[in-house]
Design an enzyme around this catalytic site. Structure first.
Site, mmCIF file in Angstrom:
data_model
loop_
_atom_site.group_PDB
_atom_site.id
_atom_site.type_symbol
_atom_site.label_atom_id
_atom_site.label_comp_id
_atom_site.label_asym_id
_atom_site.label_seq_id
_atom_site.Cartn_x
_atom_site.Cartn_y
_atom_site.Cartn_z
ATOM 1 N N GLU A 1 17.960 -18.183 -6.528
ATOM 2 C CA GLU A 1 17.488 -16.839 -7.168
ATOM 3 C C GLU A 1 17.142 -16.940 -8.650
ATOM 4 O O GLU A 1 16.140 -16.492 -8.946
ATOM 5 C CB GLU A 1 18.635 -15.990 -6.634
ATOM 6 N N LYS B 1 6.436 -4.751 -4.099
ATOM 7 C CA LYS B 1 7.960 -4.563 -4.062
ATOM 8 C C LYS B 1 8.256 -4.424 -2.611
ATOM 9 O O LYS B 1 9.548 -5.009 -2.397
ATOM 10 C CB LYS B 1 8.214 -3.140 -4.793
ATOM 11 N N ASN C 1 -1.887 2.391 6.003
ATOM 12 C CA ASN C 1 -1.044 1.335 5.730
ATOM 13 C C ASN C 1 -0.743 0.398 6.935
ATOM 14 O O ASN C 1 -0.399 1.058 7.868
ATOM 15 C CB ASN C 1 0.381 1.792 5.021
ATOM 16 N N GLY C 2 -0.542 -0.733 6.684
ATOM 17 C CA GLY C 2 -0.506 -1.596 7.815
ATOM 18 C C GLY C 2 -1.556 -2.709 8.214
ATOM 19 O O GLY C 2 -2.398 -2.501 7.281
ATOM 20 N N GLU D 1 8.639 -15.181 -10.539
ATOM 21 C CA GLU D 1 8.183 -14.096 -10.432
ATOM 22 C C GLU D 1 7.408 -13.294 -11.210
ATOM 23 O O GLU D 1 6.405 -12.702 -11.560
ATOM 24 C CB GLU D 1 9.154 -13.003 -9.534
ATOM 25 N N CYS E 1 0.830 -1.222 -0.051
ATOM 26 C CA CYS E 1 0.216 -0.068 -0.009
ATOM 27 C C CYS E 1 0.921 1.376 0.014
ATOM 28 O O CYS E 1 1.915 1.225 0.571
ATOM 29 C CB CYS E 1 -0.815 0.074 1.174
ATOM 30 N N TRP F 1 -3.264 -2.431 -1.402
ATOM 31 C CA TRP F 1 -2.850 -4.186 -1.750
ATOM 32 C C TRP F 1 -3.601 -4.932 -0.719
ATOM 33 O O TRP F 1 -3.480 -4.867 0.498
ATOM 34 C CB TRP F 1 -1.475 -4.255 -1.479
ATOM 35 N N HIS G 1 16.291 -38.239 -4.648
ATOM 36 C CA HIS G 1 15.641 -38.344 -3.835
ATOM 37 C C HIS G 1 14.082 -37.983 -3.885
ATOM 38 O O HIS G 1 13.308 -37.867 -2.925
ATOM 39 C CB HIS G 1 16.321 -37.798 -2.496
ATOM 40 N N ARG H 1 5.249 -0.323 -6.118
ATOM 41 C CA ARG H 1 5.052 -1.333 -4.729
ATOM 42 C C ARG H 1 4.191 -2.320 -4.854
ATOM 43 O O ARG H 1 4.191 -3.196 -4.095
ATOM 44 C CB ARG H 1 5.174 -0.112 -3.775
ATOM 45 N N LYS I 1 13.463 -15.780 -9.760
ATOM 46 C CA LYS I 1 13.277 -14.608 -10.931
ATOM 47 C C LYS I 1 12.437 -14.986 -12.110
ATOM 48 O O LYS I 1 11.487 -14.325 -12.150
ATOM 49 C CB LYS I 1 14.634 -14.421 -11.615
HETATM 50 C C1 G6P Z 1 9.463 -8.612 -1.903
HETATM 51 C C2 G6P Z 1 10.249 -8.137 -2.943
HETATM 52 C C3 G6P Z 1 11.372 -9.005 -3.324
HETATM 53 C C4 G6P Z 1 12.360 -8.796 -2.162
HETATM 54 C C5 G6P Z 1 11.660 -8.927 -1.176
HETATM 55 C C6 G6P Z 1 12.623 -8.615 0.467
HETATM 56 O O1 G6P Z 1 9.256 -9.959 -1.902
HETATM 57 O O2 G6P Z 1 9.228 -8.589 -4.358
HETATM 58 O O3 G6P Z 1 12.002 -8.290 -4.615
HETATM 59 O O4 G6P Z 1 13.642 -9.389 -2.228
HETATM 60 O O5 G6P Z 1 10.471 -8.402 -0.828
HETATM 61 O O6 G6P Z 1 12.445 -7.178 0.412
HETATM 62 P P1 G6P Z 1 13.562 -6.211 0.897
HETATM 63 O O7 G6P Z 1 13.044 -4.876 0.665
HETATM 64 O O8 G6P Z 1 13.423 -6.411 2.385
HETATM 65 O O9 G6P Z 1 14.788 -6.459 0.241
#
Ligand code: G6P
Length: 600
Positions: A476, A595, A98-99, A483, A2, A74, A499, A28, A480
């Protein structure tokens, strides 16, 4: 997640500030939006589900106002529709939030007993009613805010308009970021100063349990007791926070390309004067072990550091997901340094884990990208990554900046605890000084990534495997891809395939791997042969001279352990990017993702 923007001015129409601010917060993640502003001496509220363009279309183009609040939501409690969207209004109070208000059900019952009724399924409408309830009770907004803060369990950044005081915005904060930007023309409130950088770069940060009355010419900040506080005025560098997309189709591609400079920029202060500058970094030899905490990509960066600390500097290092760490027995000790990794510095689970470690007076260090973010201000010591603003939800340049900084930290530790010889340290410094060239070569290999992407984008399941450091990188790589392309992709330790996972391999199932460790490469390649024997199509990223024309091989330069992660991840990032591009997904703002995850 949010986003909040609020603005107040003596003589300027603030609606463009609110809408531009919301657009700047779009990245975000959100699924509805809304705005409230004063029109003919009454509060006018406009809300919609979906994109901000829907909100703009619903707004009367000729409307102007000197005071307003706006929000991107959100969804957490209740669907993403216009009823649940903010702002919420109950009697005298209109607000955005927010929160999460954790005890909202209990509060709602109390309010219903006091004749309040609710239109939405949100916790935010309950917060609005509670503020109204206390405002009615005490006829004093300071008292109402103070009671609200005492009663509410959970997190909030709130910006509100109170009917009897239409020349002010009120802002309240606990565990969710909120800043107050000031300028000659208008004072602006935002959940991220970068949303309103076009209007001002000077801002106050509210701490937990603080609130402020913001009028067009004054900001009064108070604590929960109502005592006025004197706060420091911060300034943010506008250039470093550039959020233009330039010629790129997507922010993600722009950010991947920026890695040719962001990695070096991050480590430069610690290598520019050779060994001497490495010793600026904190001395870790006083700790017996290291714990690392983060979420998502930040957690994966922590795993790379674990490899370097343990395998190269012989120092025990455990890495935890913040969402798990905060609820498990953490065996905290003063001999353990806990490192918190976060791009935003605002991730709720990471903040809670940090508070837990701090409550036991144990030492903390932050690896953070956003200056003056919550985590950067709470840790004992903060080292900043210099990735610049990262807009795409899928993290790329922030990850490599984190990995680079942690690698340099491990290098300086190895120098101090004598697990790395001075000559070898100098060689690694030299490699980092050359990194721009290495990264550029990898970035320029577009045809190769596109060829692989063409084979992947119609697939439903893709597997990533590796051993040791390469296993951590496969995590990672798979993240990627899933996502942004929405293709189911999972990572496994190559030795674990037999396994269980191997039962999922069928004709043409793509399996991607990296092999960059002489001791383990032959074993990973055997695992690839095993999946090939069962029909898989195999793709290998490697720094060896391995040749096999049944594999698709992406060659990367040879390097010391300290650069391997940075070199392997670039192909993985670009393969994910081009696969998503061919699928036609919303690459910068993938569905359901945010984000900055500011709720647990
Ligand atoms: C969300 C974002 C990721 C990020 C993660 C941690 O899931 O989409 O890209 O790695 O949060 O965020 P931070 O700001 O703590 O690195």
């Amino acid at each position: 997640m949010c986003g909040i923007v609020g603005a107040i001015s003596k003589n300027r129409n603030v609606l463009p500030i609110l809408i531009t601010g919301l657009k700047n917060l779009e990245y975000r993640g959100y699924d509805s939006s809304g705005v409230a502003y004063l029109k003919n001496n009454k509060i006018n509220i406009v809300k919609t589900s979906g994109k901000i363009i829907n909100l703009e279309n619903k707004l009367n183009k000729s409307d102007e106002s000197n005071i307003g609040i706006a929000h991107t939501r959100w969804a957490t409690h209740g669907k993403a529709n216009s009823i649940n969207a903010h702002p919420h209004r109950v009697n005298h109070i209109t607000l955005v939030h927010n929160g999460i208000i954790e005890n909202y059900e209990e509060l709602k019952e109390m309010l219903i007993d006091n004749n309040y009724s609710f239109k939405s399924s949100t916790d935010t409408e309950v917060a609005t009613a509670l503020l109204d309830y206390y405002y009615e009770k005490f006829n004093d907004i300071d008292k109402a805010i103070s009671e609200f803060m005492k009663k509410v369990i959970g997190s909030y950044a709130i910006t509100m308009i109170v009917d009897n005081d239409l020349d002010s915005l009120y802002v309240l904060k606990k565990e969710s970021p909120l800043v107050i930007g000031i300028s000659d023309n208008a004072n602006v409130v935002a959940s991220d100063i970068r949303a309103v950088l076009k209007y001002t770069n000077k801002y106050y940060i509210l701490d937990d349990f603080e609130y402020a009355k913001v009028s067009s010419n004054e900001v009064i900040i108070k604590d929960i007791k109502g005592d006025i506080l004197k706060k420091e005025l911060h300034a943010i560098n506008v250039e470093d926070n550039d959020i233009s997309k330039n010629e790129y189709k997507h922010y993600m591609l722009k950010e991947i390309m920026e890695q040719k400079s962001t990695i070096l920029k991050t480590v430069k202060p610690y290598i520019e004067k050779g060994i001497d500058s490495l010793l600026i970094l904190p001395d870790l030899t006083k700790y017996k072990e290291i714990s690392i905490i983060g979420c998502g990509t930040a957690y994966h960066a922590g795993l790379v550091a674990k490899y370097l600390f343990e395998e190269v500097t012989n120092t025990r290092c455990n890495v935890y997901l913040a969402s798990e760490y905060r609820y498990q027995n953490s065996f905290l000790s003063k001999d353990t340094l806990t490192i918190f990794i976060s791009q935003s510095g605002e991730t709720a689970d990471t903040i809670s884990s940090l508070k837990l470690v701090k409550s036991k007076n144990c030492p903390t260090l932050g690896i953070i990208n956003v200056e003056n973010s919550t985590i950067s201000l709470l840790v004992d010591k903060c080292l900043y990554t210099k990735a610049g603003v990262e807009i795409a939800v899928a993290s790329t340049k922030a990850y490599t900046a984190q990995v680079a900084l942690l690698s340099i930290l491990a290098l300086s530790h190895g120098l101090r605890n004598k697990t790395i010889k001075e000559d070898d340290v100098l060689k690694v410094i030299e490699e980092f000084n050359n990194i721009e060239k290495l990264i550029t070569t990898l970035l320029n290999n577009k045809d190769m990534y596109l060829t692989i992407a063409k084979k992947l984008y119609k697939e439903e399941d893709i597997f990533y495997i590796g051993r040791g450091l390469d296993y951590y990188l496969s995590m990672e790589g798979a993240l990627k891809l899933k996502e942004i392309s929405y293709i189911h992709s999972e990572s496994y330790a190559a030795g674990e395939l037999k396994h269980g996972t191997i039962s999922l391999i069928k004709k043409n199932t793509p399996v991607l791997a990296s092999a960059t460790n002489n001791k383990l490469n032959a074993k990973t390649i055997s695992n690839l042969k095993e999946v090939m024997a069962r029909g898989a199509s195999v793709y290998l990223i490697t720094n060896t001279n391995y040749k096999d024309n049944t594999f698709t091989i992406v060659n990367i330069p040879k390097s010391s352990d300290f650069l391997k992660a940075l070199l392997v991840i670039i192909p993985y990032q670009l393969i994910a990017y081009y696969t998503a591009l061919l699928k036609g997904t919303d690459i910068d703002k993938p569905k359901n993702l945010a984000k900055s995850v500011t709720v647990e």
